[in-house]
Design a protein around this motif. Structure first.
Motif, PDB file in Angstrom:
ATOM      1  N   PRO A 114      53.437 -13.977  39.981  1.00 49.34           N
ATOM      2  CA  PRO A 114      54.579 -14.432  39.426  1.00 49.34           C
ATOM      3  C   PRO A 114      55.801 -14.403  40.201  1.00 49.34           C
ATOM      4  O   PRO A 114      56.507 -15.524  40.149  1.00 49.34           O
ATOM      5  N   PHE A 115      55.747 -14.046  41.962  1.00 44.79           N
ATOM      6  CA  PHE A 115      57.095 -14.080  41.985  1.00 44.79           C
ATOM      7  C   PHE A 115      56.674 -15.625  43.267  1.00 44.79           C
ATOM      8  O   PHE A 115      57.622 -15.141  44.124  1.00 44.79           O
ATOM      9  N   LEU A 116      55.841 -16.008  43.596  1.00 41.58           N
ATOM     10  CA  LEU A 116      56.044 -17.388  43.919  1.00 41.58           C
ATOM     11  C   LEU A 116      57.012 -17.700  44.186  1.00 41.58           C
ATOM     12  O   LEU A 116      57.630 -18.439  44.882  1.00 41.58           O
ATOM     13  N   ASP A 117      57.199 -18.184  42.869  1.00 37.35           N
ATOM     14  CA  ASP A 117      58.359 -19.453  42.502  1.00 37.35           C
ATOM     15  C   ASP A 117      59.527 -18.905  43.939  1.00 37.35           C
ATOM     16  O   ASP A 117      60.743 -19.550  43.845  1.00 37.35           O
ATOM     17  N   ARG A 159      61.474  -7.834  43.323  1.00 41.53           N
ATOM     18  CA  ARG A 159      61.096  -8.371  41.856  1.00 41.53           C
ATOM     19  C   ARG A 159      59.878  -7.647  41.891  1.00 41.53           C
ATOM     20  O   ARG A 159      58.968  -8.132  40.223  1.00 41.53           O
ATOM     21  N   ASP A 160      58.591  -8.061  42.310  1.00 40.51           N
ATOM     22  CA  ASP A 160      57.059  -8.054  41.923  1.00 40.51           C
ATOM     23  C   ASP A 160      56.508  -7.322  43.427  1.00 40.51           C
ATOM     24  O   ASP A 160      55.225  -7.452  43.677  1.00 40.51           O
ATOM     25  N   PRO A 161      56.945  -6.002  43.675  1.00 40.76           N
ATOM     26  CA  PRO A 161      56.723  -4.503  44.575  1.00 40.76           C
ATOM     27  C   PRO A 161      54.799  -5.379  44.680  1.00 40.76           C
ATOM     28  O   PRO A 161      53.765  -4.611  45.571  1.00 40.76           O
ATOM     29  N   GLU A 162      54.113  -5.236  42.786  1.00 41.26           N
ATOM     30  CA  GLU A 162      52.441  -5.253  42.830  1.00 41.26           C
ATOM     31  C   GLU A 162      51.997  -6.042  43.349  1.00 41.26           C
ATOM     32  O   GLU A 162      50.913  -5.935  44.311  1.00 41.26           O
ATOM     33  N   GLY A 163      52.787  -7.017  42.939  1.00 40.34           N
ATOM     34  CA  GLY A 163      52.502  -8.932  43.334  1.00 40.34           C
ATOM     35  C   GLY A 163      51.970  -8.621  45.041  1.00 40.34           C
ATOM     36  O   GLY A 163      51.181  -9.102  45.524  1.00 40.34           O
ATOM     37  N   VAL A 164      52.970  -8.254  45.846  1.00 43.10           N
ATOM     38  CA  VAL A 164      53.101  -8.309  46.938  1.00 43.10           C
ATOM     39  C   VAL A 164      51.888  -7.674  47.408  1.00 43.10           C
ATOM     40  O   VAL A 164      52.045  -7.608  48.490  1.00 43.10           O
ATOM     41  N   GLY A 165      51.924  -6.267  47.081  1.00 40.14           N
ATOM     42  CA  GLY A 165      51.386  -5.485  47.685  1.00 40.14           C
ATOM     43  C   GLY A 165      49.548  -5.806  48.191  1.00 40.14           C
ATOM     44  O   GLY A 165      48.874  -5.705  49.130  1.00 40.14           O
ATOM     45  N   GLU A 166      49.294  -6.950  46.564  1.00 37.36           N
ATOM     46  CA  GLU A 166      48.128  -7.076  46.108  1.00 37.36           C
ATOM     47  C   GLU A 166      47.532  -8.349  47.232  1.00 37.36           C
ATOM     48  O   GLU A 166      47.448  -8.726  48.256  1.00 37.36           O
ATOM     49  N   LEU A 167      48.764  -9.301  47.943  1.00 37.92           N
ATOM     50  CA  LEU A 167      48.987 -10.082  48.616  1.00 37.92           C
ATOM     51  C   LEU A 167      49.300  -9.624  50.297  1.00 37.92           C
ATOM     52  O   LEU A 167      47.905 -10.542  50.971  1.00 37.92           O
TER      53      LEU A 167
END
Length: 145
Positions: free
Chosen positions: A4-7, A26-34
């Motif tokens: 979701p943070f890619l926008d 905005r999305d620390p977990e998403g960035v961590g996965e990336l």
């Protein structure tokens, strides 16, 4: 994969914030996965028969890889970056209280429960270029804090 943070990458961040830092806010977990993807390192390790399972044991195995990337000046910084991000991933997933942090300029670091920050990308680049410090050694030091 729904990230979701890619926008946020499409919007201009504030002048002092990188797109990665803004996305992390905005999305620390998403960035961590990336950050955990490390595709090039994972591909090179797999080709050498090394399974990267996000454990400290896998860092020891990476330290033992033949550094063929040193012969390729284009691949060297990418392997170093991936090695640092993989090191950070292992620390975050196995050291209690460790978490990703992104500096305003966009550099991902790992913050330990003690407050100490480890610039894992620099550690990975140093390892890729010269073989030291070993990734497993950096992990061991982080696990002590």
């Amino acid at each position: 994969m729904n990230i979701p943070f890619l926008d946020i990458w499409r919007k201009r961040p504030a002048a002092d914030r990188s797109p990665l830092a803004a996305a992390f806010d905005r999305d620390p977990e998403g960035v961590g996965e990336l950050l955990a993807e490390c595709e090039l390192l994972r591909a090179r390790a797999q080709a050498a028969g090394v399974r990267l399972d996000d454990t400290p044991r896998s860092l020891v195995a990476i330290d033992q890889l033949t550094p063929r990337w040193r012969d390729d000046p284009e691949e060297l910084p990418w392997i170093g970056n991936d090695a640092g991000l993989y090191l950070g991933t292992v620390i975050v997933r196995t050291v209690p209280g460790a978490a990703w942090q992104v500096w305003p300029g966009g550099r991902p670091v790992v913050r330990l429960a003690s407050g100490r920050e480890i610039d894992v990308v620099t550690a990975g680049l140093d390892w890729a270029v010269g073989g030291s410090p070993e990734l497993s050694q950096v992990y061991a030091e982080a696990a002590e804090f």
